[in-house]
Design a protein around this motif. Sequence first.
Motif, PDB file in Angstrom:
ATOM      1  N   ILE A 403       0.853  -1.192   0.000  1.00  0.00           N
ATOM      2  CA  ILE A 403       0.000   0.000   0.000  1.00  0.00           C
ATOM      3  C   ILE A 403       0.886   1.238   0.000  1.00  0.00           C
ATOM      4  CG2 ILE A 403      -1.700   1.323   1.310  1.00  0.00           C
ATOM      5  CD1 ILE A 403      -2.780  -1.282   2.396  1.00  0.00           C
ATOM      6  N   LEU A 404       0.644   2.127  -0.947  1.00  0.00           N
ATOM      7  CA  LEU A 404       1.476   3.315  -1.100  1.00  0.00           C
ATOM      8  C   LEU A 404       1.139   4.392  -0.073  1.00  0.00           C
ATOM      9  CD1 LEU A 404       1.292   3.541  -4.993  1.00  0.00           C
ATOM     10  CD2 LEU A 404       3.283   2.839  -3.645  1.00  0.00           C
ATOM     11  N   HIS A 405      -0.136   4.549   0.236  1.00  0.00           N
ATOM     12  CA  HIS A 405      -0.566   5.696   1.056  1.00  0.00           C
ATOM     13  C   HIS A 405      -1.862   5.329   1.780  1.00  0.00           C
ATOM     14  CE1 HIS A 405      -1.307  10.358   1.078  1.00  0.00           C
ATOM     15  NE2 HIS A 405      -0.980   9.880   2.253  1.00  0.00           N
ATOM     16  N   GLY A 406      -2.989   5.693   1.181  1.00  0.00           N
ATOM     17  CA  GLY A 406      -4.295   5.298   1.690  1.00  0.00           C
ATOM     18  C   GLY A 406      -5.048   4.572   0.593  1.00  0.00           C
ATOM     19  N   GLN A 407      -6.278   4.182   0.896  1.00  0.00           N
ATOM     20  CA  GLN A 407      -7.108   3.491  -0.098  1.00  0.00           C
ATOM     21  C   GLN A 407      -8.494   4.118  -0.069  1.00  0.00           C
ATOM     22  OE1 GLN A 407      -5.700  -0.849  -0.710  1.00  0.00           O
ATOM     23  NE2 GLN A 407      -6.060  -0.696   1.477  1.00  0.00           N
ATOM     24  N   TRP A 408      -8.771   4.987  -1.049  1.00  0.00           N
ATOM     25  CA  TRP A 408      -9.979   5.802  -0.996  1.00  0.00           C
ATOM     26  C   TRP A 408     -10.887   5.648  -2.209  1.00  0.00           C
ATOM     27  CZ3 TRP A 408      -5.178   8.655  -0.200  1.00  0.00           C
ATOM     28  CH2 TRP A 408      -4.832   8.806   1.148  1.00  0.00           C
ATOM     29  N   SER A 409     -10.656   4.668  -3.012  1.00  0.00           N
ATOM     30  CA  SER A 409     -11.505   4.469  -4.181  1.00  0.00           C
ATOM     31  C   SER A 409     -12.787   3.742  -3.779  1.00  0.00           C
ATOM     32  CB  SER A 409     -10.746   3.674  -5.245  1.00  0.00           C
ATOM     33  OG  SER A 409     -11.540   3.469  -6.393  1.00  0.00           O
ATOM     34  N   SER A 410     -13.679   3.592  -4.732  1.00  0.00           N
ATOM     35  CA  SER A 410     -14.936   2.865  -4.519  1.00  0.00           C
ATOM     36  C   SER A 410     -15.040   1.738  -5.535  1.00  0.00           C
ATOM     37  CB  SER A 410     -16.131   3.807  -4.668  1.00  0.00           C
ATOM     38  OG  SER A 410     -16.092   4.819  -3.690  1.00  0.00           O
ATOM     39  N   PRO A 411     -15.665   0.631  -5.166  1.00  0.00           N
ATOM     40  CA  PRO A 411     -15.757  -0.508  -6.080  1.00  0.00           C
ATOM     41  C   PRO A 411     -16.813  -0.306  -7.155  1.00  0.00           C
ATOM     42  CG  PRO A 411     -16.862  -1.014  -4.016  1.00  0.00           C
ATOM     43  CD  PRO A 411     -16.237   0.346  -3.838  1.00  0.00           C
ATOM     44  N   ALA A 412     -16.657  -1.048  -8.230  1.00  0.00           N
ATOM     45  CA  ALA A 412     -17.653  -1.106  -9.298  1.00  0.00           C
ATOM     46  C   ALA A 412     -17.916  -2.578  -9.599  1.00  0.00           C
ATOM     47  CB  ALA A 412     -17.161  -0.376 -10.546  1.00  0.00           C
ATOM     48  N   ILE A 413     -19.024  -2.833 -10.291  1.00  0.00           N
ATOM     49  CA  ILE A 413     -19.376  -4.188 -10.704  1.00  0.00           C
ATOM     50  C   ILE A 413     -19.603  -4.190 -12.208  1.00  0.00           C
ATOM     51  CG2 ILE A 413     -20.974  -6.120 -10.431  1.00  0.00           C
ATOM     52  CD1 ILE A 413     -19.584  -5.489  -7.852  1.00  0.00           C
ATOM     53  N   GLY A 414     -19.090  -5.203 -12.866  1.00  0.00           N
ATOM     54  CA  GLY A 414     -19.371  -5.402 -14.275  1.00  0.00           C
ATOM     55  C   GLY A 414     -19.696  -6.861 -14.528  1.00  0.00           C
ATOM     56  N   VAL A 415     -20.609  -7.112 -15.446  1.00  0.00           N
ATOM     57  CA  VAL A 415     -20.918  -8.483 -15.846  1.00  0.00           C
ATOM     58  C   VAL A 415     -20.386  -8.660 -17.255  1.00  0.00           C
ATOM     59  CG1 VAL A 415     -22.713 -10.205 -16.190  1.00  0.00           C
ATOM     60  CG2 VAL A 415     -22.967  -8.497 -14.374  1.00  0.00           C
ATOM     61  N   PHE A 416     -19.358  -9.493 -17.393  1.00  0.00           N
ATOM     62  CA  PHE A 416     -18.674  -9.679 -18.671  1.00  0.00           C
ATOM     63  C   PHE A 416     -18.744 -11.152 -19.058  1.00  0.00           C
ATOM     64  CE2 PHE A 416     -16.446  -6.408 -16.143  1.00  0.00           C
ATOM     65  CZ  PHE A 416     -16.724  -5.292 -16.916  1.00  0.00           C
ATOM     66  N   ASN A 417     -19.348 -11.422 -20.227  1.00  0.00           N
ATOM     67  CA  ASN A 417     -19.544 -12.811 -20.670  1.00  0.00           C
ATOM     68  C   ASN A 417     -20.206 -13.642 -19.571  1.00  0.00           C
ATOM     69  OD1 ASN A 417     -18.408 -12.286 -23.177  1.00  0.00           O
ATOM     70  ND2 ASN A 417     -16.355 -12.905 -22.532  1.00  0.00           N
ATOM     71  N   ASP A 418     -21.215 -13.046 -18.962  1.00  0.00           N
ATOM     72  CA  ASP A 418     -22.028 -13.684 -17.926  1.00  0.00           C
ATOM     73  C   ASP A 418     -21.285 -13.924 -16.616  1.00  0.00           C
ATOM     74  OD1 ASP A 418     -24.264 -13.811 -19.631  1.00  0.00           O
ATOM     75  OD2 ASP A 418     -23.560 -15.700 -20.500  1.00  0.00           O
ATOM     76  N   VAL A 419     -20.104 -13.356 -16.464  1.00  0.00           N
ATOM     77  CA  VAL A 419     -19.352 -13.487 -15.215  1.00  0.00           C
ATOM     78  C   VAL A 419     -19.409 -12.154 -14.473  1.00  0.00           C
ATOM     79  CG1 VAL A 419     -17.114 -13.943 -14.146  1.00  0.00           C
ATOM     80  CG2 VAL A 419     -17.807 -15.209 -16.198  1.00  0.00           C
ATOM     81  N   PRO A 420     -20.054 -12.101 -13.295  1.00  0.00           N
ATOM     82  CA  PRO A 420     -20.071 -10.849 -12.529  1.00  0.00           C
ATOM     83  C   PRO A 420     -18.725 -10.621 -11.848  1.00  0.00           C
ATOM     84  CG  PRO A 420     -21.235 -12.566 -11.322  1.00  0.00           C
ATOM     85  CD  PRO A 420     -20.839 -13.170 -12.647  1.00  0.00           C
ATOM     86  N   GLN A 421     -18.179  -9.418 -12.026  1.00  0.00           N
ATOM     87  CA  GLN A 421     -16.863  -9.099 -11.485  1.00  0.00           C
ATOM     88  C   GLN A 421     -16.961  -7.887 -10.563  1.00  0.00           C
ATOM     89  OE1 GLN A 421     -13.649  -8.837 -14.341  1.00  0.00           O
ATOM     90  NE2 GLN A 421     -14.612 -10.309 -15.738  1.00  0.00           N
ATOM     91  N   ALA A 422     -16.342  -8.008  -9.383  1.00  0.00           N
ATOM     92  CA  ALA A 422     -16.226  -6.885  -8.450  1.00  0.00           C
ATOM     93  C   ALA A 422     -14.865  -6.250  -8.649  1.00  0.00           C
ATOM     94  CB  ALA A 422     -16.391  -7.370  -7.011  1.00  0.00           C
ATOM     95  N   LEU A 423     -14.846  -4.991  -9.046  1.00  0.00           N
ATOM     96  CA  LEU A 423     -13.613  -4.287  -9.398  1.00  0.00           C
ATOM     97  C   LEU A 423     -13.146  -3.443  -8.221  1.00  0.00           C
ATOM     98  CD1 LEU A 423     -14.791  -3.168 -12.937  1.00  0.00           C
ATOM     99  CD2 LEU A 423     -13.316  -5.119 -12.398  1.00  0.00           C
ATOM    100  N   PHE A 424     -11.925  -3.693  -7.787  1.00  0.00           N
ATOM    101  CA  PHE A 424     -11.377  -3.057  -6.600  1.00  0.00           C
ATOM    102  C   PHE A 424     -10.056  -2.377  -6.935  1.00  0.00           C
ATOM    103  CE2 PHE A 424      -8.201  -3.960  -3.204  1.00  0.00           C
ATOM    104  CZ  PHE A 424      -8.529  -2.916  -2.382  1.00  0.00           C
ATOM    105  N   ALA A 425      -9.985  -1.052  -6.718  1.00  0.00           N
ATOM    106  CA  ALA A 425      -8.780  -0.276  -6.996  1.00  0.00           C
ATOM    107  C   ALA A 425      -7.879  -0.315  -5.764  1.00  0.00           C
ATOM    108  CB  ALA A 425      -9.147   1.159  -7.361  1.00  0.00           C
TER     109      ALA A 425
END
Length: 686
Positions: A403-425
Amino acid sequence: MKIKDLSAWAMIVGASVLGSIFTVLIGGVSTAKDHSRVTPHAIPQESSVATTLIATKSETKTSPEDVRTSGGDWPQWGGTYERNNVPGVTGLPQTWNIGKFDRRTGDWDKAKAENIRWYSSLGSQTYGNPVVADGRVFVGTNNGAGYLKRYPANVDLGCLLAFDEKNGDFLWQHSSEKLITGRVHDWPLQGVCCAPLVEGDRLWFVTNRGEVRCLDTNGFHDGEDDGPVKDEPANVASIMNAGPGAAAHKETLEALAEGKLSDAAKQTLAEAGEALQGDAEVKTVAEGKAWSVTGNFGGVDRTLSVKSIGPNLKFIKSLGVADKRDADVIWVYDMMGPEMGVSQHNMCSCSVTSYGDLLFVNTSNGLDESHINLPAPEAPSFICMDKNTGEVLWTDSSPGRNILHGQWSSPAIGVFNDVPQALFAGGDGILYSFRADRGDNGKPELLWKFDCNPKTTIWRLGGEGTRNNLIATPVVYDGRVYIAVGQDPEHGEGEGHLWCIDPNMRGDISPTLAMKLEDGKRTPIPHKRIQAVVGEQGEIEVDNPNSGAIWHYSFIDANEDGEPQFEEEMHRSIGTCAIKDDVLYIADFSGLLHCLDAKGTDDGKPILHFTYDMLAQSWGSPLIADGHVYMGDEDGDVAIFEFGKDNNEPIDEINMGSSVYSTPVAANGTIFISTKDKLFAITENE
């Protein structure tokens, strides 16, 4: 004015993770502690109250496309879990005037106001984006407005405010007192920096105290104290044994010992909105330490608890249906508690999202005040919860010690080729994708990771380096993922990168790989925090044959002079993309609004349509709605463009009276803009 290490960026932007290194071309499953047991609790601020889990009511049946095209409510940051701020609202104004506000009294002179339906006061610093759902508008801010008598405006709190969507009337406030550890975990005056998620009559958000909370959107106005959290303790007032309060403290202690309430205590309670009517019955619970006081306070028959804690005498009430101006809490999970042990850096900021019954949260785990030490390297950075009960289903700590500093992003969700993915920065500058399901025995399935920094970039304290965080929220559009890199605004400007990523790849899909060159052979090396590739140590950066990079934008020589000009560069950004009809808009922290082709060229190059210099730093993200683009800046100007790649000059720039750190949103024929201290509802012909 600067926000410290931000957390507001999740409304303005986004989230993170810690932990495992996977092999160069093959993705692995990260390890995590078992945090499957949850203890929902209330905050009397000093302690927590365990309760029994029960299911809560919520709805999540509408698809992202339906939400975007409906022109109706905008119930979370980015409207949907895909996080693309492009609501299908029509009839929006392209011009307005906020009128004038008296700097001393705050009075509104609306003689010249135009298209302003209403405004409401927020705190003194506001970074949360408005969310509009079911006739209400919700905004995260601090306590500068002082809506509750027991918390006057000079008391620093994190606040989530609810207003009536039609007229801006204040409905209720959720109040989170500041952590006693101070700015290392809870920076002064930053308030609640995230945007909530609303589904049905339930709302989820992250407090400045590092708690995930579920609330009833009705508050106590429905005449119910919904649970499992019931009778939540709330601080009413305190008398300190110091300075002017010392005499009152002594007088009150003596009166309590005699079974009475002192005049000083009565006055203090009256100032907090809990004036005693008639007599009060005082009982000793623990001699010299705790008492109960029963009477009619503020027009309500109730029993207050009085506790002697250090130099303070604290008066505490239990919130219930009579407390219409307070929030009704359903459940609470404390991420900084002993079970999870997160140590957030300066602030917790995550605008949560959901997929079905799953709730995804960035914990904001980060460094301490030295900006070198990581207090909780094993603590989770990304978690999945059951949104109905607050049960933690799985955790991940992929960035680990990187971890460089802090972690302040927010997650997103995408469904790609019927696979739901939780995207974490992640806090290491890496974007991670996990299968968006309930996991296996407390562990998620890691699908891919993408390093958003070139391997030779270097992290230096104070923003002097070239390696960056991920603060923006990932955006899902037409089967692709988009994200830009950035840093804490206090670190200033610097080089940036905007990526378009193929989420159907698996494993390490970074554009390049880090290798050690020895005896003519290349050996993969683990990721390193400060600099992934150090040439002096025989390390090299090589193209990744498994790269998921579709295109990358950092600099385009538009005038073909061979030299990078300010207007031709992508700088650090804490803003999130907005994309419609393959036209992408994003603002960087240097104040440039960039307009690009979302698809790029067939050979993997970016296509830049134009940049526009707003001449002020930008913290927020664009709104695309009703054929126009709206973009705010730190000077308080909102630039309005006609939508389209050829419209490179704004048709108007309207000043909002104070800084616009958040992002404009649109719902139900109205633009909602939160400035540093006010929320405006802007509607045509009002």
